[in-house]
Write a protein that holds these residues in place. Sequence first.
Motif, short mmCIF file in Angstrom:
data_model
loop_
_atom_site.label_atom_id
_atom_site.label_comp_id
_atom_site.label_asym_id
_atom_site.label_seq_id
_atom_site.Cartn_x
_atom_site.Cartn_y
_atom_site.Cartn_z
N GLU A 166 -32.78 10.91 -21.18
CA GLU A 166 -34.20 10.54 -21.18
C GLU A 166 -35.07 11.73 -20.79
O GLU A 166 -36.17 11.91 -21.33
N ARG A 167 -34.60 12.54 -19.88
CA ARG A 167 -35.43 13.66 -19.43
C ARG A 167 -35.69 14.66 -20.56
O ARG A 167 -36.79 15.16 -20.72
N TRP A 168 -34.64 14.93 -21.36
CA TRP A 168 -34.77 15.99 -22.35
C TRP A 168 -35.09 15.48 -23.75
O TRP A 168 -35.38 16.28 -24.64
N VAL A 169 -35.04 14.16 -23.95
CA VAL A 169 -35.36 13.59 -25.27
C VAL A 169 -36.68 12.81 -25.23
O VAL A 169 -37.53 12.97 -26.11
N MET A 170 -36.88 11.99 -24.22
CA MET A 170 -38.00 11.04 -24.23
C MET A 170 -39.33 11.67 -23.86
O MET A 170 -40.38 11.09 -24.14
N SER A 230 -34.39 14.85 -36.32
CA SER A 230 -35.34 15.66 -35.55
C SER A 230 -35.48 15.07 -34.15
O SER A 230 -35.23 13.88 -33.93
N MET A 231 -35.88 15.91 -33.20
CA MET A 231 -36.06 15.41 -31.83
C MET A 231 -37.15 14.33 -31.80
O MET A 231 -37.03 13.33 -31.09
N ASP A 232 -38.20 14.51 -32.62
CA ASP A 232 -39.27 13.51 -32.65
C ASP A 232 -38.76 12.16 -33.14
O ASP A 232 -39.11 11.11 -32.60
N ASN A 233 -37.93 12.20 -34.20
CA ASN A 233 -37.39 10.93 -34.71
C ASN A 233 -36.39 10.30 -33.76
O ASN A 233 -36.31 9.07 -33.65
N LEU A 234 -35.62 11.13 -33.07
CA LEU A 234 -34.68 10.60 -32.08
C LEU A 234 -35.45 9.85 -30.99
O LEU A 234 -35.08 8.75 -30.58
N ARG A 235 -36.56 10.47 -30.55
CA ARG A 235 -37.39 9.83 -29.53
C ARG A 235 -37.99 8.53 -30.08
O ARG A 235 -38.05 7.50 -29.39
N ALA A 236 -38.43 8.56 -31.36
CA ALA A 236 -39.05 7.37 -31.97
C ALA A 236 -38.06 6.21 -32.08
O ALA A 236 -38.44 5.04 -31.99
N ILE A 237 -36.78 6.53 -32.26
CA ILE A 237 -35.75 5.47 -32.28
C ILE A 237 -35.67 4.80 -30.91
O ILE A 237 -35.68 3.57 -30.79
N PHE A 238 -35.61 5.60 -29.87
CA PHE A 238 -35.39 5.03 -28.53
C PHE A 238 -36.66 4.40 -27.94
O PHE A 238 -36.57 3.64 -26.97
N ASP A 248 -32.56 18.83 -35.16
CA ASP A 248 -33.34 19.92 -35.77
C ASP A 248 -32.43 21.06 -36.23
O ASP A 248 -32.77 22.25 -36.09
N GLY A 249 -31.27 20.69 -36.75
CA GLY A 249 -30.34 21.67 -37.30
C GLY A 249 -29.45 22.36 -36.28
O GLY A 249 -28.60 23.16 -36.67
N ILE A 250 -29.62 22.07 -35.02
CA ILE A 250 -28.79 22.68 -33.97
C ILE A 250 -27.59 21.78 -33.69
O ILE A 250 -27.75 20.59 -33.40
#
Length: 282
Positions: free
Chosen positions: A160-164, A119-127, A210-212
Motif C-alpha cells: 500500500e505504501r508504494w502502490v496506493m 501500469s502503476m496507475d492501473n494497478l492502483r485503480a484496481i485496488f 511499467d515494463g520493469i
Amino acid sequence: MKKILQLALVLSGLLFLAGCKIDKGESITVVGSSAMQPLAEAAGNEFSSNNLGKFVNVQGGGSGTGLSQVQSGAVDIGNSDLFAEEKSGIDASELVSFKVAVVGIAPIVNKEIGIKDISMDNLRAIFTGELTNWKELGGKDLPIVIINRASGSGTRATFERWVMNGEKTKKAQEQDSTGMVRQIVSTTPGAISYLAFSYITKEVQELSIDGIQPKDENVTTNQWPIWSYEHMYTKGQPTGLTKEYIDFVLSDEMQNGMIPKLGYIPVTQMEVERDANGEIIQ
C-alpha cells in the motif's frame, strides 16, 4: 558390612542420576513477519545444527505482532517487514533494528487473465475499485477479484505504501496466510493479489509494472520500488543466544548462501539505502 554396601549403592545411584540429568539447553523465541518466517526458520535450523543444545523457536503472526511482542518483552526477537517507526503504538526508541535481508513484493494474478504487464496507475485503480474487469486493461472479460492481506501484514503495508500513494484500498477478501493467498489466486479466475518474490511460483502469473520486471537486480537499484527490509528487532542490545543467532544470520555464510537460495536479497547486495521515511539516503 551390609549397611555399608547399601549406602554405597544409594550413593552410586545418586551419582548415576546426576550423570544422566537431561540438558534442556538454551532457547530463544522469534515471532513476526510471515514473509520472513521461512528465512528465520531455515537459519534457526542451521544454527541449531551447528550449535548443539541451542534452539531457535520461530513463529509467524505478522510484522505488527512481532513488533508488539518484542516491545512487551514477550519474545526475544520480533521479525518485521516494517520499520518500527511505521507502526503505531510502537516506541521505536526502545528497539534495536538489524536489517538481515531485503524482499521484493510483486502483484500476482490468475494465469488466465491474459495480462503480464500493468501500469502503476492501473494497478492502483484496481485496488481502489475504479477498475473492475480485466477487459478494461486489454485482458479477458473477467471480473477482477481482489485478495488482500490482513491489516497487520507487513507485506500489505509495504504494497500500500508504494502502490496506493495515500489512496485507500477497496474492501475485499483478506487472508493471513501467504500460501493461501497464492492458492486462491491460482484457482480463482480474475483474481489478483501480491506476494514476496520468495513465495511466487509457476502456479500464478507475476506482473511487471511499467515494463520493469520484478527481479532482484531491479530491487537493488530501486527501479522496482515495492520492497522492504527484513528486520530482526530486539528490545535493547541483544546478548547471549539472541546475539549469537543474529550474528549468524548476518554472517557471510548466510548472506552469500542460504539467504539468496531462499529467494531473499542479501542486504550486502543493495546499491541504495532507504530510511523509515521512505527516502533514498545512499
